[in-house]
Design an enzyme around this catalytic site. Structure first.
Site, PDB file in Angstrom:
ATOM      1  N   PHE A 126       0.812  -1.220   0.000  1.00 46.48           N
ATOM      2  CA  PHE A 126       0.000   0.000   0.000  1.00 46.48           C
ATOM      3  C   PHE A 126       0.842   1.265   0.000  1.00 46.48           C
ATOM      4  O   PHE A 126       0.367   2.335   0.347  1.00 46.48           O
ATOM      5  CB  PHE A 126      -0.931   0.009   1.217  1.00 46.48           C
ATOM      6  N   CYS A 152      -0.461   4.428 -10.273  1.00 46.87           N
ATOM      7  CA  CYS A 152      -1.328   3.421  -9.638  1.00 46.87           C
ATOM      8  C   CYS A 152      -2.814   3.695  -9.824  1.00 46.87           C
ATOM      9  O   CYS A 152      -3.502   2.941 -10.508  1.00 46.87           O
ATOM     10  CB  CYS A 152      -1.019   3.331  -8.154  1.00 46.87           C
TER      11      CYS A 152
END
Ligand code: UDX
Length: 438
Positions: free
Chosen positions: A149, A263
């Site tokens: 993450f 992303c």
């Protein structure tokens, strides 16, 4: 533990250095000779605060880099950190060829009790498919999925101090693999970081669901900005006010040019493509709207610039402060700032772009734009100044001093990051997305 990291790009380089800092023996592998040579000298090929220092500490100790996959033969755990870009040719789906190649490359070198841990962001179902391939080729080793993450610009801290660790494993006896991964992450686990064990599909979905949620939150506030613009309301005050509700929260409610980078845009598109393949595209139709709102912000910014220049930008000198997709990064992939700069230039403006870190990358992508080394140089004689990436040094600029350099004191704040009163007080016309004209 002896651990390999396959793929030493953004994710892999940071992860390898982070694992070494957690006390492991780490070997990073990548096919790119130049990248490996630089990493072995503790030089990252991208800007990331704190990474060079972490690499330096690692390389002095238990961190090595190589192009030779055979060097992983003694490792028990292998992290697959290769890229999953959007497929070429305008397709939304992810290109999984690097992930597949990484597994094939590892197969001859796996110990019988090895754990192959995927970290790349992949379409749900990929891990299970890779697990089948692994089982068919080598019956002992297992596959796990451990999504990452980390945020660019905060990657070192996110790796050393994650807010959660998610590990997906296949059905059946998971104990050994769980124990192994608990050992890998012993340091953050000792600090109390939550550790969630799930099935493979859930672990894969956690990542894309998190990114979709964040993208949705940004597009939500940007949709509100569109309403604010026509009603005279102020989106920053709106965000503050709704953000005090603990159920909503203020973070990721900064209205402006929207999201970019390597992303969020590609992940939501690949997620939609996967839902289509699974026959449930309706479940994610809203992400199409999230993507559209996001793209519309860029067009709106160009429209605002044109309006500020009196209806046409042809021949107008425009200074663009910011090229990176966000501050503290030199990444210009799908950068909203650079996209706006390029659109203005294509419409005939004379655009000068500056950025504290991303000028070289921006020039590679858009060689036709003009580039400056400092904001002062960029704004010299400008008829319009646009702040499109909210670097702290741009937020701190002195409107009085800048006012002496430009031809017209006109500023567009693409990130709602400046203090309008300060700029207006120094005689500037200040405009921003989602805020009324004063
Ligand atoms: C994102 C996720 O945050 C991270 O968890 C995941 O692992 C990778 O993708 P990153 O791409 O580094 O990380 O950037 P992020 O900080 O999420 O910002 C994404 C984009 O959204 C940037 O262009 C940023 O400027 C924009 N953004 C962010 C907004 O427009 N408004 C906000 O309020 C927050």
């Amino acid at each position: 533990m002896q651990i390999s990291v396959i793929g030493c790009g953004y994710l892999g380089a940071v992860h390898a250095a982070g694992l070494a800092a957690m006390g492991h023996d780490v070997i990073g592998v990548d096919q790119d000779v130049q990248k490996i040579e630089l990493l072995a000298r503790s030089i990252p090929s991208f800007h990331e605060p704190g990474l060079a220092e972490l690499l330096r500490d690692g390389v002095r100790g238990s961190l090595r880099f190589t192009t030779d996959i055979a060097a992983v033969a003694d490792c028990r755990v292998h992290f697959v950190c290769v890229g999953t870009p959007q497929r070429a040719g305008g397709e939304y789906a992810a290109d999984l060829s690097f992930v597949d190649a990484a597994l094939e490359g590892l197969l001859p070198y796996l110990l019988p009790d090895a754990v192959v841990v995927g970290k790349s962001t992949v379409p749900v179902g990929t891990a299970e498919r890779l697990g089948r391939r692994l089982h068919e080729a080598r019956p002992g080793p297992v596959i796990a999925w451990n999504p990452e993450f980390l945020r660019e610009g905060h990657a070192v801290d996110d790796t050393l101090h994650p807010d959660r660790i998610v590990v997906g494993l296949p059905e059946g006896d998971r104990e050994e693999a769980v124990a192994c991964l608990r050992e890998v992450y012993a340091a953050p686990l000792a600090a109390g970081v939550p550790f969630l064990v799930t099935d493979l599909a859930t672990a894969e979905l956690v990542k894309v669901a998190a990114n979709s949620f964040l993208a949705t939150k940004i597009s939500f506030i940007n949709a509100m900005a569109e309403l604010c613009e026509v009603t005279g309301a102020d989106v920053t005050q709106l965000a503050d006010a709704i953000g005090y509700d603990a159920r909503i929260g203020r973070r990721f409610l900064d209205a402006g040019l929207g999201f970019g980078g390597g992303c969020l845009p590609k992940d939501i598109r690949a997620f939609m493509a996967r839902a289509g393949e699974l026959g449930i595209d309706q479940a994610l139709t809203f992400l199409r709207e999230v993507d559209s709102i996001n793209k519309r912000r860029r067009v709106r910014m160009v429209d605002l610039a044109r309006a500020e220049c009196g209806g046409s930008v042809v021949g107008r000198r425009i200074a663009v402060l910011g090229a990176a997709f966000k501050p503290h990064s030199d990444d210009v992939r799908d950068s909203p700032a650079l996209n706006v700069a390029a659109q203005l230039q294509l419409q005939g403006a004379e655009v000068v772009v500056t950025d504290p870190c991303a000028v070289d990358n921006a020039r590679d992508r858009w060689p036709d734009l003009k580039y400056a080394h400092s904001p002062e140089e960029a704004v010299a004689d400008a008829e319009l100044v646009m702040v499109l990436t909210e670097w702290p040094e741009y937020v701190a600029l002195d409107p009085v001093a800048m006012g002496d350099l430009v031809r017209h004191r006109r500023i567009l704040d693409g990130r709602n990051a400046l203090d309008p009163a300060r700029w207006r007080g120094a005689g500037w016309t200040y405009r921003a997305l989602g805020r009324a004209r004063a």
